[in-house]
Design an enzyme around this catalytic site. Structure first.
Site, PDB file in Angstrom:
ATOM      1  N   ASN A 172     -25.381  -1.573 -12.125  1.00  0.00           N
ATOM      2  CA  ASN A 172     -24.365  -0.887 -11.331  1.00  0.00           C
ATOM      3  C   ASN A 172     -23.114  -1.748 -11.270  1.00  0.00           C
ATOM      4  O   ASN A 172     -23.186  -2.963 -11.090  1.00  0.00           O
ATOM      5  CB  ASN A 172     -24.878  -0.633  -9.909  1.00  0.00           C
ATOM      6  CG  ASN A 172     -23.851   0.095  -9.060  1.00  0.00           C
ATOM      7  OD1 ASN A 172     -23.677   1.305  -9.174  1.00  0.00           O
ATOM      8  ND2 ASN A 172     -23.140  -0.643  -8.219  1.00  0.00           N
ATOM      9  N   TYR A 176     -16.081  -4.133  -4.440  1.00  0.00           N
ATOM     10  CA  TYR A 176     -16.247  -4.394  -3.015  1.00  0.00           C
ATOM     11  C   TYR A 176     -15.409  -5.621  -2.655  1.00  0.00           C
ATOM     12  O   TYR A 176     -15.445  -6.630  -3.360  1.00  0.00           O
ATOM     13  CB  TYR A 176     -17.721  -4.672  -2.669  1.00  0.00           C
ATOM     14  CG  TYR A 176     -18.700  -3.755  -3.353  1.00  0.00           C
ATOM     15  CD1 TYR A 176     -18.651  -2.377  -3.148  1.00  0.00           C
ATOM     16  CD2 TYR A 176     -19.667  -4.245  -4.228  1.00  0.00           C
ATOM     17  CE1 TYR A 176     -19.546  -1.528  -3.778  1.00  0.00           C
ATOM     18  CE2 TYR A 176     -20.562  -3.408  -4.864  1.00  0.00           C
ATOM     19  CZ  TYR A 176     -20.499  -2.048  -4.644  1.00  0.00           C
ATOM     20  OH  TYR A 176     -21.379  -1.214  -5.281  1.00  0.00           O
ATOM     21  N   ARG A 189     -18.668  -7.233   1.135  1.00  0.00           N
ATOM     22  CA  ARG A 189     -18.549  -6.069   2.018  1.00  0.00           C
ATOM     23  C   ARG A 189     -18.851  -4.793   1.233  1.00  0.00           C
ATOM     24  O   ARG A 189     -17.978  -4.168   0.644  1.00  0.00           O
ATOM     25  CB  ARG A 189     -17.150  -5.981   2.635  1.00  0.00           C
ATOM     26  CG  ARG A 189     -17.086  -4.931   3.729  1.00  0.00           C
ATOM     27  CD  ARG A 189     -15.671  -4.658   4.181  1.00  0.00           C
ATOM     28  NE  ARG A 189     -15.651  -3.776   5.333  1.00  0.00           N
ATOM     29  CZ  ARG A 189     -15.849  -2.462   5.272  1.00  0.00           C
ATOM     30  NH1 ARG A 189     -16.057  -1.872   4.105  1.00  0.00           N
ATOM     31  NH2 ARG A 189     -15.830  -1.729   6.367  1.00  0.00           N
ATOM     32  N   TRP A 190     -20.124  -4.424   1.213  1.00  0.00           N
ATOM     33  CA  TRP A 190     -20.490  -3.154   0.591  1.00  0.00           C
ATOM     34  C   TRP A 190     -21.145  -2.250   1.639  1.00  0.00           C
ATOM     35  O   TRP A 190     -21.895  -2.696   2.489  1.00  0.00           O
ATOM     36  CB  TRP A 190     -21.390  -3.351  -0.621  1.00  0.00           C
ATOM     37  CG  TRP A 190     -22.630  -4.160  -0.426  1.00  0.00           C
ATOM     38  CD1 TRP A 190     -23.363  -4.323   0.716  1.00  0.00           C
ATOM     39  CD2 TRP A 190     -23.292  -4.936  -1.440  1.00  0.00           C
ATOM     40  NE1 TRP A 190     -24.441  -5.130   0.488  1.00  0.00           N
ATOM     41  CE2 TRP A 190     -24.436  -5.521  -0.824  1.00  0.00           C
ATOM     42  CE3 TRP A 190     -23.075  -5.168  -2.783  1.00  0.00           C
ATOM     43  CZ2 TRP A 190     -25.316  -6.339  -1.521  1.00  0.00           C
ATOM     44  CZ3 TRP A 190     -23.955  -5.977  -3.482  1.00  0.00           C
ATOM     45  CH2 TRP A 190     -25.051  -6.551  -2.854  1.00  0.00           C
ATOM     46  N   ARG A 194     -23.482   2.551  -1.089  1.00  0.00           N
ATOM     47  CA  ARG A 194     -22.908   2.162  -2.367  1.00  0.00           C
ATOM     48  C   ARG A 194     -23.975   1.559  -3.275  1.00  0.00           C
ATOM     49  O   ARG A 194     -24.987   1.011  -2.830  1.00  0.00           O
ATOM     50  CB  ARG A 194     -21.758   1.168  -2.161  1.00  0.00           C
ATOM     51  CG  ARG A 194     -20.608   1.709  -1.316  1.00  0.00           C
ATOM     52  CD  ARG A 194     -19.852   2.822  -2.024  1.00  0.00           C
ATOM     53  NE  ARG A 194     -19.171   2.354  -3.225  1.00  0.00           N
ATOM     54  CZ  ARG A 194     -17.960   1.806  -3.246  1.00  0.00           C
ATOM     55  NH1 ARG A 194     -17.293   1.639  -2.107  1.00  0.00           N
ATOM     56  NH2 ARG A 194     -17.413   1.431  -4.383  1.00  0.00           N
ATOM     57  N   GLY A 195     -23.725   1.641  -4.586  1.00  0.00           N
ATOM     58  CA  GLY A 195     -24.733   1.249  -5.565  1.00  0.00           C
ATOM     59  C   GLY A 195     -25.233  -0.170  -5.412  1.00  0.00           C
ATOM     60  O   GLY A 195     -26.437  -0.438  -5.517  1.00  0.00           O
ATOM     61  N   GLU A 238     -21.338   2.626 -16.344  1.00  0.00           N
ATOM     62  CA  GLU A 238     -19.888   2.421 -16.310  1.00  0.00           C
ATOM     63  C   GLU A 238     -19.405   1.723 -17.571  1.00  0.00           C
ATOM     64  O   GLU A 238     -18.294   1.982 -18.044  1.00  0.00           O
ATOM     65  CB  GLU A 238     -19.499   1.609 -15.070  1.00  0.00           C
ATOM     66  CG  GLU A 238     -19.645   2.361 -13.752  1.00  0.00           C
ATOM     67  CD  GLU A 238     -21.007   2.215 -13.109  1.00  0.00           C
ATOM     68  OE1 GLU A 238     -21.171   2.629 -11.955  1.00  0.00           O
ATOM     69  OE2 GLU A 238     -21.926   1.689 -13.782  1.00  0.00           O
ATOM     70  N   ASP A 287      -6.159  -2.474   6.075  1.00  0.00           N
ATOM     71  CA  ASP A 287      -6.777  -1.649   5.037  1.00  0.00           C
ATOM     72  C   ASP A 287      -5.923  -0.440   4.697  1.00  0.00           C
ATOM     73  O   ASP A 287      -4.819  -0.264   5.206  1.00  0.00           O
ATOM     74  CB  ASP A 287      -8.180  -1.228   5.477  1.00  0.00           C
ATOM     75  CG  ASP A 287      -9.125  -1.096   4.295  1.00  0.00           C
ATOM     76  OD1 ASP A 287      -9.139  -0.025   3.661  1.00  0.00           O
ATOM     77  OD2 ASP A 287      -9.823  -2.073   3.988  1.00  0.00           O
TER      78      ASP A 287
END
EC number: 4.1.1.98
Length: 489
Positions: A172, A176, A189-190, A194-195, A238, A287
């Site tokens: 994957n 992040y 920070r995931w 998320r994968g 990907e 952010d």
């Protein structure tokens, strides 16, 4: 548009006037953000800061600062061509067998592209030209940016995180953000869905107490970076998708300390592990909402090796109130989403994510309505079909006589075709972005759907309004004498 790695791509950008080299010393602490933000808002070039204060490594910023450069990174000449990328992804998501020889001939270009999917494994790679391990690992030597005045610490933003679950062959790739907390430690920070986080949870279940191997690529080629933020089918890696975009197989190399494969041409690779149970408070950081997010605990990534190219380039960005790079990416990737949605819902005419809606929090859909309740079906489909729209808070559905990208049209449809009580759908207790402090509970909130379509029998008991239509004969007569009237001369 062919290129091999990030450096090739920068050469192409420079040849087209899309890259500016900054030789004046500029500080990665706040100053680069200020310059990059002003440049992006003016539609300016990518920026290569060759002399960041206190560092010997140049900083690349605003790489994807215009939709055109995003399209170029995906191997296309302009943004409109990204619809073709979306069509290819729609085909790969649900391929249909050829119906005959002619259909096979028509599909040959797609099948030919699929042949470029496998990766090419190398024994040695540019990303391993220089190696630091053990006590020599020092992340503070990298020109990691501090973007906003109240940010907690320097922050890695464009790190391409590579993970693999214990029962999976496919790796994957995810992007992040990572907070610097020590010379060899970052906070990963995931979010839980998320994968990378899912791979980690599976690892903990299969190997309790054991360290989870992880690697991060900085300065990968644009196709690989963009592959990590595109709705790639679960059956396609990907890396394979990046090969499709680039037209050549993605070259990878095995890491020195684990079995993960990373982009061979990346500028910098961070190798290491997550120790189960080792957590740290992350944030606050400015952010994409235009606000600082709340502090929360996330896993700590311990870096054991840093490998890099000779004369490596550090690729970075900032996030803030739109427009920023994520918003620009959203504008470009919007064109990729349209064919994917249309394959599942052929009635959809257009789909638009306004950049001022923080890239994904509000969507406008136009459709060819065919029956009562049809708009609500499409509304629910948008929320459920692609993971990218799990956090979309507002979905507005209009008829195909409305331009989804024109607020004048959309607002007219809302105010003339909607009854607030009848045509508003509220769904409570749904997944919401953890950065959305407007939700009552972190990660959980509500969604609103607005049915701004003309109402069919069964949806209303009143006779629906007849639209005003100009007399075509009068229009033609006035067209004939318009120039003679000279109203604007």
């Amino acid at each position: 548009m062919k290129y091999h790695d990030l450096r090739d791509f920068l050469t192409l950008l420079e040849q087209q006037g899309e890259l500016k080299r900054i030789t004046l010393p500029v500080d990665p602490h706040l100053e680069i953000t200020e310059i990059a933000d002003r440049t992006l808002r003016a539609g300016g070039p990518a920026l290569l800061f060759e002399n960041p204060k206190g560092y010997s490594m140049p900083v690349l910023c605003n790489l994807f600062g215009t939709p055109k450069r995003v399209a170029m990174g995906m191997g296309q000449d302009d943004v409109s061509a990204l619809r073709d990328v979306g069509k290819l992804l729609a085909f790969l998501k649900e391929p249909e067998p050829p119906k005959g020889f002619r259909d096979l001939f028509d599909k040959l270009p797609q099948f030919k592209q699929v042949l470029n999917m496998p990766t090419k494994r190398l024994r040695g790679a540019p990303c391993q030209q220089k190696i630091a391990s053990g006590d020599d690992v020092d992340l503070t030597r990298l020109p990691i940016m501090t973007c906003w005045p109240d940010d907690a610490a320097p922050l890695i933003t464009w790190g391409l995180t590579v993970t693999r679950g214990p029962h999976k062959e496919r790796q994957n790739l995810g992007i992040y953000r990572q907070q610097l907390i020590d010379k060899n430690k970052l906070i990963m920070r995931w979010l839980s869905h998320r994968g990378g986080a899912l791979d980690f949870q599976e690892w903990l279940a299969a190997h309790p107490g054991e360290r989870f191997p992880i690697s991060v690529a900085l300065g990968a080629d644009p196709a690989t970076i963009l592959g990590a933020v595109t709705p790639v089918p679960d059956t396609l890696s990907e890396y394979a998708f990046a090969g499709l975009l680039r037209g050549t197989k993605t070259e990878v190399v095995k890491c020195l300390s684990n079995d993960l494969e990373v982009p061979a041409s990346a500028e910098i690779i961070l190798e290491g592990y997550i120790e189960p149970g080792e957590m740290a408070p992350e944030g606050p950081y400015g952010d994409h909402t235009g606000y600082y997010n709340e502090v929360d605990n996330f896993p700590v990534f311990t870096v054991t090796h840093i490998t890099q190219r000779e004369d490596a380039i550090y690729h970075s960005t900032y996030t803030g109130r739109p427009p920023d790079e994520p918003a620009v990416l959203g504008v470009a990737l919007n064109e990729v989403f349209v064919p994917i949605l249309q394959k599942q819902f052929p009635e959809i005419v257009d789909f638009y994510l306004p950049p001022e809606g923080c890239s994904y929090r509000l969507a406008v859909v136009t459709m060819k309505k065919q029956y009562a309740g049809h708009a609500k079906r499409v509304m629910m489909g948008v929320w459920s079909f692609l993971r990218q729209f799990m956090y979309t808070k507002f979905v507005i559905v209009c008829d195909d006589d409305v331009n989804a990208r024109d607020w004048n049209d959309v607002i007219w449809a809302i105010t003339t075709r909607m009854d607030p009580a009848r045509d508003t759908v509220l769904v409570d207790n749904t997944p919401i972005d953890y950065l959305d402090f407007a939700s009552p509970v972190s990660g959980l909130g509500s969604k609103m759907g607005l049915d701004a379509t003309n109402k069919w029998p069964g949806e209303t008991q009143r006779e629906w309004g007849r639209p005003i239509v100009k007399d075509p004969e009068v229009t033609a007569r006035i067209d004939a004498i318009w120039d003679e009237l000279a109203i604007f001369k």
